[in-house]
Design an enzyme around this catalytic site. Structure first.
Site, mmCIF file in Angstrom:
data_model
loop_
_atom_site.group_PDB
_atom_site.id
_atom_site.type_symbol
_atom_site.label_atom_id
_atom_site.label_comp_id
_atom_site.label_asym_id
_atom_site.label_seq_id
_atom_site.Cartn_x
_atom_site.Cartn_y
_atom_site.Cartn_z
ATOM 1 N N LYS A 13 0.800 -1.390 -0.160
ATOM 2 C CA LYS A 13 -0.011 -0.127 -0.095
ATOM 3 C C LYS A 13 0.756 1.223 0.132
ATOM 4 O O LYS A 13 0.616 2.455 -0.678
ATOM 5 C CB LYS A 13 -0.971 0.065 1.136
ATOM 6 C CG LYS A 13 -1.960 -0.990 1.273
ATOM 7 C CD LYS A 13 -2.973 -0.892 2.404
ATOM 8 C CE LYS A 13 -3.783 -2.089 2.311
ATOM 9 N NZ LYS A 13 -4.987 -1.847 3.449
ATOM 10 N N ASN A 62 -4.912 1.976 -1.410
ATOM 11 C CA ASN A 62 -5.344 0.481 -1.493
ATOM 12 C C ASN A 62 -6.307 0.141 -2.861
ATOM 13 O O ASN A 62 -6.781 -0.857 -2.972
ATOM 14 C CB ASN A 62 -6.259 0.130 -0.332
ATOM 15 C CG ASN A 62 -7.505 0.582 -0.198
ATOM 16 O OD1 ASN A 62 -7.569 1.663 -1.006
ATOM 17 N ND2 ASN A 62 -8.418 0.039 0.351
ATOM 18 N N ASP A 83 -9.709 2.436 2.702
ATOM 19 C CA ASP A 83 -10.026 2.099 3.889
ATOM 20 C C ASP A 83 -10.541 3.122 4.869
ATOM 21 O O ASP A 83 -10.884 2.881 5.964
ATOM 22 C CB ASP A 83 -8.314 1.829 4.528
ATOM 23 C CG ASP A 83 -7.559 0.508 4.197
ATOM 24 O OD1 ASP A 83 -8.821 -0.434 3.651
ATOM 25 O OD2 ASP A 83 -6.604 0.375 4.002
ATOM 26 N N THR A 103 5.042 1.292 20.633
ATOM 27 C CA THR A 103 6.508 2.147 20.144
ATOM 28 C C THR A 103 5.837 3.581 20.165
ATOM 29 O O THR A 103 5.413 4.157 19.266
ATOM 30 C CB THR A 103 7.031 1.995 18.706
ATOM 31 O OG1 THR A 103 7.025 0.442 18.520
ATOM 32 C CG2 THR A 103 8.256 2.526 18.609
#
Ligand code: NAP
Length: 265
Positions: A64, A85, A100, A149
């Protein structure tokens, strides 16, 4: 017969062919939809040699982000999200867009039709989180991002004018209307990033994971009386948006919704 495909690596898990073929059958469209495995190192050559044969192509993991550089025209959504996408042709120009974000928006709207001013906790800072942040920002929701993270959450929050949270345990659950899991936690495992006592009946819980559909995250939210949105809703609504772009026709969500379940049998 028009040709469509989904490209990814690996690709055997993809439900895109089943969802789109259900649409072809429902609306008597003379078309075929295949799943094609394309290795990352072959992506650019696949596009230049084969794209001409296809009216539209869906792009999935891990292509993507790379696809952004390979299209001739990028939609504003794909540009901001940094991922494509969906590919389609317009006047022989290859366009790349991102559905999306539409999938996230429509999935959430099944439980929360008006997102303006809603307070959202978004878990994760990967590609799916970027699509969610774009959708939430466009709809006027206020988002706090948490990620394993932490630096990635801070960078993402800055980019999308959202807030970043360092610690999940320091968050007050009552401050949020909607909680979204956009991490891979819960995928083929019984785990949730949130403790069971986080949830209240006030919350709407949305898990992007769809294997399994009933994740621990959603199960514990529902147990506490919260409303839930399952990952198939996002998948189906992003595919419906592709279908609309490629065929300029509207399809009832149930057609693809049913195909999602039949694809497992
Ligand atoms: P990605 O770009 O690889 O991002 C993965 C995210 O999951 C990162 O935020 C990562 O955190 C986090 N993560 C992974 N393992 C973790 C762990 N053990 N504990 C905490 N965080 C963890 O993937 P993606 O494309 O965003 O996809 C994320 C999920 O959304 C996947 O489960 C995917 O199947 C699902 N998804 C669903 C749809 C749908 O239509 N329903 C569409 C797209 C994606 P770090 O940054 O710390 O590594």
């Amino acid at each position: 017969m028009k040709k469509f495909a989904v490209i990814g690596y690996p690709i055997s898990h993809s439900k895109s062919p089943a969802l789109h073929e259900a649409g072809f059958n429902e609306l008597s469209i003379d078309a075929e939809f295949s799943a094609i495995e394309v290795k990352p190192e072959d992506l650019a050559s696949w596009i230049s040699l084969n794209m001409i044969d296809y009216a539209g192509v869906a792009v999935t993991i891990p292509h993507k982000e790379k696809m952004v550089e390979l299209v001739q025209k990028l939609s504003p959504a794909a540009k901001v999200i940094g991922a494509v996408n969906t590919l389609f042709w317009e006047h022989e120009v290859l366009h790349g867009t991102n559905t999306d974000c539409v999938g996230v928006l429509r999935a959430l709207q099944t439980e929360v039709p008006e997102l303006e001013g809603k307070k959202v906790l978004l878990l994760g800072a990967g590609g799916a989180a970027r699509a969610a942040l774009f959708a939430l920002q466009t709809a006027g929701a206020k988002t706090v991002v948490w990620n394993r993270t932490a630096e990635k959450a801070v960078t993402l929050a800055e980019e999308f004018h959202a807030e970043a949270a360092e610690s999940l345990t320091a968050l007050n659950p009552d401050k949020f209307d909607i909680v979204i899991n956009s991490t891979a936690v819960g995928l083929k495992e019984w785990k949730s990033l949130l403790p069971e006592d986080f949830w209240t009946p006030h919350h709407v819980a949305f898990d992007m994971v769809y294997d399994p559909l009933e994740t621990r995250f959603l199960s514990e939210a529902a147990e506490a009386g919260a409303r839930t949105v399952t990952g198939d809703q996002m998948l189906v609504h992003q595919a419906l948006e592709q279908f609309h772009l490629w065929h300029d026709m509207e399809l009832e969500p149930e057609v693809m919704g049913n195909a999602f379940f039949l694809a497992d049998e």
